[in-house]
Design a protein around this motif. Sequence first.
Motif: not given
Length: 198
Positions: A147-157, A175-188
């Motif tokens: 969860a924190r990794a997702v938040d940090a990635d979104l903060a960076f973008h 757009v990027l936040e919505s897509g990245l949040a879901h992608r990051d949950r899978i990745v992280h």
Amino acid sequence: MTPYARRGVHGQTVEALARRILGGRIPEGATLDLVALRSELDVSLTALRESLKVLAAKGMIDARQKRGTFVRSRADWNLLDADVLRWRFEGADGNGRDQALLHDLAEMRAIVEPAAVRLAAGRRTDADLAALDAALAAMAEPDAGPARAVDADLAFHRALLAATHNELLERMRAVLESGLAHRDRIVHSSPHSGDPVP
């Protein structure tokens, strides 16, 4: 943004109909049987109509005299809408993954992000650099958890797009936040996820 399902009967109705349309259970061009839907979803006509207004605003349905309420062509849907992106990620397959959407997101990022970096490099302020540094530091924290990794990635973008000082690119954040949040949950969430900082 609070998911519609958490917004009472109206929200649950919006989500149920949207998922059916996005999943193809109610295909493009289909005319909606409002009486049957009202009975099946066990909602009032008012709740159903309000839900249809939300989907109409997202370009998914329309209503015409003599035709009734129908599902519009996918080409008319607002696929960049944060709710539509979320619904696609959450309901695509049993795992909540829409591989085509992930592929499209990767292509869009490959186009937008390098251009944003070039602009940010020339326009950034000290405050922009501080925001980027803080986000990178949060991304580098060991054992931060998914969860924190997702938040940090979104903060960076978010900081990167803000550093462009281009109002339209900054709006791409939604757009990027919505897509990245879901992608990051899978990745992280994967035990094989690597260090995101490089």
